[in-house]
Write a protein that holds these residues in place. Sequence first.
Motif, mmCIF file in Angstrom:
data_model
loop_
_atom_site.group_PDB
_atom_site.id
_atom_site.type_symbol
_atom_site.label_atom_id
_atom_site.label_comp_id
_atom_site.label_asym_id
_atom_site.label_seq_id
_atom_site.Cartn_x
_atom_site.Cartn_y
_atom_site.Cartn_z
ATOM 1 N N SER A 51 -0.135 -26.670 17.520
ATOM 2 C CA SER A 51 0.300 -25.566 16.667
ATOM 3 C C SER A 51 -0.292 -25.661 15.265
ATOM 4 N N SER A 52 -0.374 -26.864 14.708
ATOM 5 C CA SER A 52 -0.903 -26.974 13.349
ATOM 6 C C SER A 52 -2.408 -26.715 13.310
ATOM 7 N N TRP A 53 -3.161 -27.229 14.270
ATOM 8 C CA TRP A 53 -4.607 -27.004 14.271
ATOM 9 C C TRP A 53 -4.963 -25.558 14.609
ATOM 10 N N SER A 54 -4.292 -24.987 15.612
ATOM 11 C CA SER A 54 -4.597 -23.589 15.938
ATOM 12 C C SER A 54 -4.156 -22.666 14.806
ATOM 13 N N GLY A 55 -3.072 -23.003 14.137
ATOM 14 C CA GLY A 55 -2.653 -22.214 12.984
ATOM 15 C C GLY A 55 -3.644 -22.302 11.838
ATOM 16 N N LEU A 56 -4.160 -23.487 11.577
ATOM 17 C CA LEU A 56 -5.130 -23.661 10.497
ATOM 18 C C LEU A 56 -6.421 -22.897 10.782
ATOM 19 N N VAL A 57 -6.929 -23.012 12.002
ATOM 20 C CA VAL A 57 -8.152 -22.283 12.355
ATOM 21 C C VAL A 57 -7.899 -20.778 12.351
ATOM 22 N N GLY A 58 -6.710 -20.358 12.796
ATOM 23 C CA GLY A 58 -6.363 -18.940 12.755
ATOM 24 C C GLY A 58 -6.292 -18.400 11.335
ATOM 25 N N ILE A 59 -5.783 -19.193 10.422
ATOM 26 C CA ILE A 59 -5.729 -18.774 9.016
ATOM 27 C C ILE A 59 -7.145 -18.635 8.455
ATOM 28 N N LEU A 60 -8.016 -19.568 8.763
ATOM 29 C CA LEU A 60 -9.383 -19.518 8.243
ATOM 30 C C LEU A 60 -10.174 -18.346 8.828
ATOM 31 N N THR A 61 -10.075 -18.131 10.142
ATOM 32 C CA THR A 61 -10.796 -17.006 10.743
ATOM 33 C C THR A 61 -10.218 -15.673 10.281
ATOM 34 N N GLY A 62 -8.904 -15.617 10.125
ATOM 35 C CA GLY A 62 -8.291 -14.380 9.643
ATOM 36 C C GLY A 62 -8.654 -14.072 8.205
ATOM 37 N N ALA A 63 -8.758 -15.099 7.373
ATOM 38 C CA ALA A 63 -9.138 -14.883 5.976
ATOM 39 C C ALA A 63 -10.574 -14.374 5.879
ATOM 40 N N TYR A 64 -11.469 -14.966 6.657
ATOM 41 C CA TYR A 64 -12.844 -14.483 6.647
ATOM 42 C C TYR A 64 -12.933 -13.075 7.250
ATOM 43 N N GLY A 65 -12.143 -12.824 8.285
ATOM 44 C CA GLY A 65 -12.110 -11.489 8.870
ATOM 45 C C GLY A 65 -11.623 -10.445 7.886
ATOM 46 N N GLN A 66 -10.639 -10.781 7.075
ATOM 47 C CA GLN A 66 -10.161 -9.860 6.037
ATOM 48 C C GLN A 66 -11.247 -9.608 5.007
ATOM 49 N N LEU A 78 -5.486 -8.122 11.798
ATOM 50 C CA LEU A 78 -5.761 -9.414 11.176
ATOM 51 C C LEU A 78 -4.546 -9.939 10.416
ATOM 52 N N ILE A 79 -3.830 -9.059 9.746
ATOM 53 C CA ILE A 79 -2.626 -9.485 9.022
ATOM 54 C C ILE A 79 -1.558 -9.985 9.990
ATOM 55 N N ILE A 80 -1.414 -9.326 11.125
ATOM 56 C CA ILE A 80 -0.451 -9.782 12.131
ATOM 57 C C ILE A 80 -0.840 -11.164 12.645
ATOM 58 N N GLY A 81 -2.121 -11.351 12.964
ATOM 59 C CA GLY A 81 -2.601 -12.657 13.414
ATOM 60 C C GLY A 81 -2.482 -13.722 12.345
ATOM 61 N N LEU A 82 -2.770 -13.348 11.099
ATOM 62 C CA LEU A 82 -2.631 -14.300 9.994
ATOM 63 C C LEU A 82 -1.188 -14.739 9.806
ATOM 64 N N GLY A 83 -0.273 -13.813 9.902
ATOM 65 C CA GLY A 83 1.140 -14.156 9.754
ATOM 66 C C GLY A 83 1.611 -15.105 10.842
ATOM 67 N N ALA A 84 1.242 -14.812 12.080
ATOM 68 C CA ALA A 84 1.630 -15.691 13.184
ATOM 69 C C ALA A 84 0.967 -17.057 13.055
ATOM 70 N N SER A 85 -0.290 -17.079 12.628
ATOM 71 C CA SER A 85 -0.981 -18.356 12.435
ATOM 72 C C SER A 85 -0.323 -19.178 11.332
ATOM 73 N N ALA A 86 0.070 -18.519 10.255
ATOM 74 C CA ALA A 86 0.696 -19.233 9.137
ATOM 75 C C ALA A 86 2.044 -19.812 9.542
ATOM 76 N N VAL A 87 2.844 -19.033 10.269
ATOM 77 C CA VAL A 87 4.147 -19.544 10.723
ATOM 78 C C VAL A 87 3.937 -20.736 11.648
ATOM 79 N N GLY A 88 3.003 -20.615 12.590
ATOM 80 C CA GLY A 88 2.722 -21.729 13.493
ATOM 81 C C GLY A 88 2.195 -22.947 12.765
ATOM 82 N N PHE A 89 1.327 -22.712 11.788
ATOM 83 C CA PHE A 89 0.774 -23.826 11.010
ATOM 84 C C PHE A 89 1.870 -24.548 10.239
ATOM 85 N N PHE A 90 2.700 -23.809 9.531
ATOM 86 C CA PHE A 90 3.720 -24.447 8.705
ATOM 87 C C PHE A 90 4.787 -25.139 9.547
ATOM 88 N N LEU A 91 5.176 -24.563 10.668
ATOM 89 C CA LEU A 91 6.125 -25.250 11.545
ATOM 90 C C LEU A 91 5.490 -26.480 12.187
#
Length: 104
Positions: A51-66, A78-91
């Motif tokens: 969850s932490s690694w997939s969240g981190l990569v999701g945040i990075l790809t989503g930020a570049y996508g934005q 992208l915002i929906i994916g970024l939000g889910a990635s951030a929640v998964g990363f932080f948990l």
Amino acid sequence: MAQAFHRHPTSSLFATDGKPHPLQDTLMAVTLVLGVLAFITAQFPSLHLLSSWSGLVGILTGAYGQFISETTRERTLLIIGLGASAVGFFLGMAHGGLFGGLLG
């Protein structure tokens, strides 16, 4: 002189400009998949590495996508994916982090 603004009747929130955006669409799909993966695996503390690694990569790809997105549809998903990635990363970080149990 004030001009009247006329909205096109066919436009919607998810309207596209009619041009293909393969890189943006790929980043959007990857961010959504990683966000869903991070969010679901964050519900299980023993899967904190995933969850932490997939969240981190999701945040990075989503930020570049934005950064390079061109349509509202891309930005919205992208915002929906970024939000889910951030929640998964932080948990995932709260349950053990990126290297929890591997180092030391």
